[in-house]
Design a protein around this motif. Sequence first.
Motif, PDB file in Angstrom:
ATOM      1  N   PRO B  46       0.680  -1.287  -0.012  1.00 23.07           N
ATOM      2  CA  PRO B  46       0.021   0.115  -0.008  1.00 23.07           C
ATOM      3  C   PRO B  46       0.895   1.258   0.113  1.00 23.07           C
ATOM      4  N   TYR B  47       2.117   1.121  -0.029  1.00 21.53           N
ATOM      5  CA  TYR B  47       3.083   2.229   0.025  1.00 21.53           C
ATOM      6  C   TYR B  47       3.729   2.575  -0.893  1.00 21.53           C
ATOM      7  N   GLU B  48       4.191   3.672  -1.182  1.00 22.69           N
ATOM      8  CA  GLU B  48       5.408   4.172  -2.163  1.00 22.69           C
ATOM      9  C   GLU B  48       6.245   4.917  -1.240  1.00 22.69           C
ATOM     10  N   PHE B  49       7.632   4.632  -1.435  1.00 21.98           N
ATOM     11  CA  PHE B  49       8.794   4.963  -0.439  1.00 21.98           C
ATOM     12  C   PHE B  49       9.602   5.970  -1.026  1.00 21.98           C
ATOM     13  N   PHE B  50       9.984   6.925  -0.166  1.00 21.84           N
ATOM     14  CA  PHE B  50      11.074   7.913  -0.527  1.00 21.84           C
ATOM     15  C   PHE B  50      12.157   7.654   0.563  1.00 21.84           C
ATOM     16  N   VAL B  51      13.265   7.424   0.058  1.00 17.58           N
ATOM     17  CA  VAL B  51      14.535   6.760   1.117  1.00 17.58           C
ATOM     18  C   VAL B  51      15.249   8.349   1.223  1.00 17.58           C
ATOM     19  N   ALA B  84       1.573  -3.379  -7.871  1.00 15.71           N
ATOM     20  CA  ALA B  84       0.470  -3.626  -6.787  1.00 15.71           C
ATOM     21  C   ALA B  84       0.284  -2.262  -6.228  1.00 15.71           C
ATOM     22  N   PHE B  85       1.260  -1.236  -6.105  1.00 16.67           N
ATOM     23  CA  PHE B  85       0.767   0.037  -5.348  1.00 16.67           C
ATOM     24  C   PHE B  85      -0.358   0.734  -6.251  1.00 16.67           C
ATOM     25  N   ASN B  86      -0.351   0.683  -7.392  1.00 13.49           N
ATOM     26  CA  ASN B  86      -1.380   1.261  -8.306  1.00 13.49           C
ATOM     27  C   ASN B  86      -2.597   0.506  -8.548  1.00 13.49           C
ATOM     28  N   THR B 107       0.671   6.516   0.970  1.00 12.11           N
ATOM     29  CA  THR B 107      -0.367   5.639   0.575  1.00 12.11           C
ATOM     30  C   THR B 107      -0.894   6.184  -0.860  1.00 12.11           C
ATOM     31  N   TYR B 108      -1.614   5.204  -1.524  1.00 13.02           N
ATOM     32  CA  TYR B 108      -2.050   5.368  -2.943  1.00 13.02           C
ATOM     33  C   TYR B 108      -3.172   6.636  -2.724  1.00 13.02           C
ATOM     34  N   ASP B 109      -4.032   6.671  -1.629  1.00  8.24           N
ATOM     35  CA  ASP B 109      -5.163   7.520  -1.384  1.00  8.24           C
ATOM     36  C   ASP B 109      -4.516   9.068  -1.249  1.00  8.24           C
ATOM     37  N   ALA B 110      -3.655   8.941  -0.342  1.00  2.00           N
ATOM     38  CA  ALA B 110      -2.847   9.952   0.119  1.00  2.00           C
ATOM     39  C   ALA B 110      -2.191  10.770  -0.933  1.00  2.00           C
TER      40      ALA B 110
END
Lengths: 188, 188
Positions: B46-51, B84-86, B107-110
Amino acid sequence: MNELLKNHIRKITPVNDDEFDAISTYFTAQRFKKHQFLVQTGKPAPYEFFVTKGLLKSEVTDSSGKTHILQFAYEEWWISDMQAFNSGEPASLDIDCLENTEVLSITYDAKERLCANFRCMEYFFRKKSNAGNIALQKRVLMLMQASAAERYEQLIHQYPQMHARISKKLIAACLGITRETLSRLSNS
Amino acid sequence: MNELLKNHIRKITPVNDDEFDAISTYFTAQRFKKHQFLVQTGKPAPYEFFVTKGLLKSEVTDSSGKTHILQFAYEEWWISDMQAFNSGEPASLDIDCLENTEVLSITYDAKERLCANFRCMEYFFRKKSNAGNIALQKRVLMLMQASAAERYEQLIHQYPQMHARISKKLIAACLGITRETLSRLSNS
């Protein structure tokens, strides 16, 4: 042919007819003959193409002279050399027609102006770019799969019209397998 | 760690400090230990991550049990299972930490709300998605190259910090070559 683009955009974001008439002025209709090149390795690739009719392939030739197919594109697909289009650098792949083809083409500058002037198009192209990411991620994972059978299943899923329109020779080149292996897979 | 994201966004689009304070509320800071998983095959992603600190890898395991590395990500890189995220479908790859790692996750919604509320972020994510497309196109072309030497050159170009932070074993796994071949390439 503009109707196809209008309906394509409306699958993602609402646009009314007046808006679409303005949006369509950013695109140029172009026709290409079978075997004609839209992008050539080493040359500029100033356009992104939306296919309204026909069939294209993009491919790369490695240092040993072997060609590898990156993607096919038919009606309602977008195709370009993403790297060259976005950076202005020379193309690192070839795009040519497998059938007589009609496209709507847009330059980098026109796309940026379109997105700046139409909020809905900024949204549209963000979503299309995400879809492109997903397709490319699938392509990478497909290339990494050990089994030719799995690669074949994924390709059929991605291009439902594949067998009707794309030769066995090109399908094999896209999968990185021989025609004999492909025949075994498609008959099993 | 938010400063890194602020400067990262400002490389692409101007945001003032007040805007950024609002933008940053859409993200959640998370810490992970070395070897911990952020995404696991078959589970939701459910997440995209910025390192903001550390080092991650994403990899896929094929049906024969062999693992293939899709990408590495360190400071200022984004990483997720795009598909998966999209789509909300289960992940088809694993993402785990090669070092203790800190990320800002969304998250996708955020992300959709952020883009709807901040025009500059719609533009930002369109540009980042294009950059992701370019990176993935390069990865596909790299996988198709016949020569291990060319794949090695491209990987060094993509990850300048590679030798300092990533083991020879993992570099070889990313290139699809043996450690012996890698040693020959890195000494030549």
